[in-house]
Design a protein around this motif. Structure first.
Motif, PDB file in Angstrom:
ATOM      1  N   GLU A  41      24.277  17.411 -36.290  1.00  0.00           N
ATOM      2  CA  GLU A  41      23.342  17.179 -37.388  1.00  0.00           C
ATOM      3  C   GLU A  41      21.956  16.795 -36.853  1.00  0.00           C
ATOM      4  O   GLU A  41      20.929  17.257 -37.369  1.00  0.00           O
ATOM      5  CB  GLU A  41      23.878  16.086 -38.317  1.00  0.00           C
ATOM      6  N   GLU A  42      21.907  15.955 -35.812  1.00  0.00           N
ATOM      7  CA  GLU A  42      20.625  15.591 -35.196  1.00  0.00           C
ATOM      8  C   GLU A  42      19.964  16.814 -34.564  1.00  0.00           C
ATOM      9  O   GLU A  42      18.742  16.997 -34.677  1.00  0.00           O
ATOM     10  CB  GLU A  42      20.828  14.507 -34.133  1.00  0.00           C
ATOM     11  N   LEU A  43      20.757  17.659 -33.930  1.00  0.00           N
ATOM     12  CA  LEU A  43      20.193  18.875 -33.331  1.00  0.00           C
ATOM     13  C   LEU A  43      19.640  19.816 -34.397  1.00  0.00           C
ATOM     14  O   LEU A  43      18.625  20.475 -34.178  1.00  0.00           O
ATOM     15  CB  LEU A  43      21.230  19.590 -32.474  1.00  0.00           C
ATOM     16  N   CYS A  44      20.289  19.876 -35.547  1.00  0.00           N
ATOM     17  CA  CYS A  44      19.778  20.707 -36.641  1.00  0.00           C
ATOM     18  C   CYS A  44      18.399  20.221 -37.083  1.00  0.00           C
ATOM     19  O   CYS A  44      17.493  21.026 -37.331  1.00  0.00           O
ATOM     20  CB  CYS A  44      20.744  20.718 -37.819  1.00  0.00           C
ATOM     21  N   ARG A  45      18.229  18.904 -37.175  1.00  0.00           N
ATOM     22  CA  ARG A  45      16.919  18.357 -37.548  1.00  0.00           C
ATOM     23  C   ARG A  45      15.884  18.667 -36.465  1.00  0.00           C
ATOM     24  O   ARG A  45      14.753  19.034 -36.771  1.00  0.00           O
ATOM     25  CB  ARG A  45      17.019  16.853 -37.812  1.00  0.00           C
ATOM     26  N   ARG A  46      16.270  18.530 -35.196  1.00  0.00           N
ATOM     27  CA  ARG A  46      15.373  18.858 -34.088  1.00  0.00           C
ATOM     28  C   ARG A  46      15.005  20.344 -34.120  1.00  0.00           C
ATOM     29  O   ARG A  46      13.864  20.729 -33.859  1.00  0.00           O
ATOM     30  CB  ARG A  46      15.999  18.519 -32.738  1.00  0.00           C
ATOM     31  N   ALA A  47      15.988  21.183 -34.429  1.00  0.00           N
ATOM     32  CA  ALA A  47      15.782  22.630 -34.441  1.00  0.00           C
ATOM     33  C   ALA A  47      14.776  23.050 -35.506  1.00  0.00           C
ATOM     34  O   ALA A  47      14.072  24.051 -35.336  1.00  0.00           O
ATOM     35  CB  ALA A  47      17.110  23.342 -34.662  1.00  0.00           C
ATOM     36  N   ALA A  48      14.687  22.289 -36.578  1.00  0.00           N
ATOM     37  CA  ALA A  48      13.723  22.611 -37.628  1.00  0.00           C
ATOM     38  C   ALA A  48      12.289  22.522 -37.113  1.00  0.00           C
ATOM     39  O   ALA A  48      11.401  23.232 -37.600  1.00  0.00           O
ATOM     40  CB  ALA A  48      13.914  21.683 -38.828  1.00  0.00           C
ATOM     41  N   ALA A  49      12.054  21.683 -36.108  1.00  0.00           N
ATOM     42  CA  ALA A  49      10.711  21.513 -35.548  1.00  0.00           C
ATOM     43  C   ALA A  49      10.550  22.155 -34.174  1.00  0.00           C
ATOM     44  O   ALA A  49       9.438  22.270 -33.677  1.00  0.00           O
ATOM     45  CB  ALA A  49      10.383  20.019 -35.448  1.00  0.00           C
ATOM     46  N   ASP A  50      11.647  22.549 -33.547  1.00  0.00           N
ATOM     47  CA  ASP A  50      11.604  23.081 -32.183  1.00  0.00           C
ATOM     48  C   ASP A  50      12.385  24.386 -32.113  1.00  0.00           C
ATOM     49  O   ASP A  50      13.622  24.375 -32.114  1.00  0.00           O
ATOM     50  CB  ASP A  50      12.183  22.053 -31.200  1.00  0.00           C
ATOM     51  N   PRO A  51      11.695  25.520 -32.020  1.00  0.00           N
ATOM     52  CA  PRO A  51      12.402  26.805 -31.989  1.00  0.00           C
ATOM     53  C   PRO A  51      13.303  26.979 -30.770  1.00  0.00           C
ATOM     54  O   PRO A  51      14.272  27.728 -30.823  1.00  0.00           O
ATOM     55  CB  PRO A  51      11.278  27.843 -31.996  1.00  0.00           C
ATOM     56  N   TRP A  52      13.000  26.288 -29.671  1.00  0.00           N
ATOM     57  CA  TRP A  52      13.854  26.401 -28.485  1.00  0.00           C
ATOM     58  C   TRP A  52      15.203  25.718 -28.710  1.00  0.00           C
ATOM     59  O   TRP A  52      16.243  26.226 -28.274  1.00  0.00           O
ATOM     60  CB  TRP A  52      13.146  25.832 -27.257  1.00  0.00           C
ATOM     61  N   THR A  53      15.205  24.583 -29.382  1.00  0.00           N
ATOM     62  CA  THR A  53      16.473  23.933 -29.729  1.00  0.00           C
ATOM     63  C   THR A  53      17.277  24.848 -30.642  1.00  0.00           C
ATOM     64  O   THR A  53      18.482  25.025 -30.445  1.00  0.00           O
ATOM     65  CB  THR A  53      16.229  22.558 -30.389  1.00  0.00           C
ATOM     66  N   ALA A  54      16.614  25.437 -31.625  1.00  0.00           N
ATOM     67  CA  ALA A  54      17.297  26.350 -32.537  1.00  0.00           C
ATOM     68  C   ALA A  54      17.889  27.532 -31.774  1.00  0.00           C
ATOM     69  O   ALA A  54      19.039  27.923 -32.009  1.00  0.00           O
ATOM     70  CB  ALA A  54      16.325  26.843 -33.605  1.00  0.00           C
ATOM     71  N   ARG A  55      17.128  28.088 -30.854  1.00  0.00           N
ATOM     72  CA  ARG A  55      17.604  29.246 -30.088  1.00  0.00           C
ATOM     73  C   ARG A  55      18.777  28.872 -29.176  1.00  0.00           C
ATOM     74  O   ARG A  55      19.757  29.611 -29.094  1.00  0.00           O
ATOM     75  CB  ARG A  55      16.451  29.835 -29.263  1.00  0.00           C
TER      76      ARG A  55
END
Length: 170
Positions: free
Chosen positions: A111-125
């Motif tokens: 869940e924390e990574l999902c929030r980070r991914a919303a602001a960081d495309p590298w985390t999402a990728r």
């Protein structure tokens, strides 16, 4: 997603070329250097400093992985791999292109990574390229030696389907 102008080096604490305890099958394991979590009783406290370790390239990792046809895939451990998401994306993408799997250990919850991914495309990728995510901080009081691939009972082993169910509920 933006492409890095030049390939970013990985800052690693260590490499294990063959492991059977860091995910399913025979795995090549990258221990990233740098971790913000500092979990009490951490198995890899030498990885906490963001200054230590050594530099390595995604190309060098993939060359080593190609040399061992018995590998099931690569495991990203730590330290905290998601602190180096941009540098690890080319590794994960190359591993997947070789038909192998990517396992990532993280002290963040999904869940924390999902929030980070919303602001960081590298985390999402990097999340998208990860086949199995083992999430959550190590909690010494919840240590359980019977758990497969985990150190404490709060940590979850999340495949793509499990992550999709959780993400749908967010």
């Amino acid at each position: 997603m933006p492409e890095p102008n030049t390939p970013q080096p990985l800052r690693l604490s260590g490499i294990v070329e063959e492991s059977i305890v860091d995910g399913p099958g025979l795995r090549y394991v990258l221990f990233t250097q740098g971790c913000p979590h500092h979990c009490k009783g951490c198995h890899n406290p030498q990885t906490h400093s963001f200054e230590g370790g050594f530099l390595f390239t995604a190309e060098a990792v993939l060359n080593q992985v190609r040399q061992n046809p018995l590998l099931a895939g690569v495991t990203l451990s730590g330290g905290e791999p998601f602190c180096q998401a941009a540098a690890l994306c080319p590794v994960a993408q190359g591993v997947r292109a070789l038909g192998k799997t990517v396992v990532a250990f993280t002290g963040y919850t999904f869940e924390e990574l999902c929030r980070r991914a919303a602001a960081d495309p590298w985390t999402a990728r990097l999340l998208d390229l990860t086949d199995i995510l083992i999430d959550g901080p190590y909690i010494e009081e919840l240590r359980d030696l019977e758990l497969r691939f985990r150190g404490s009972s709060n940590q979850r082993v999340l495949d793509r389907q499990a992550r999709a169910r959780i993400a749908a509920a967010l």
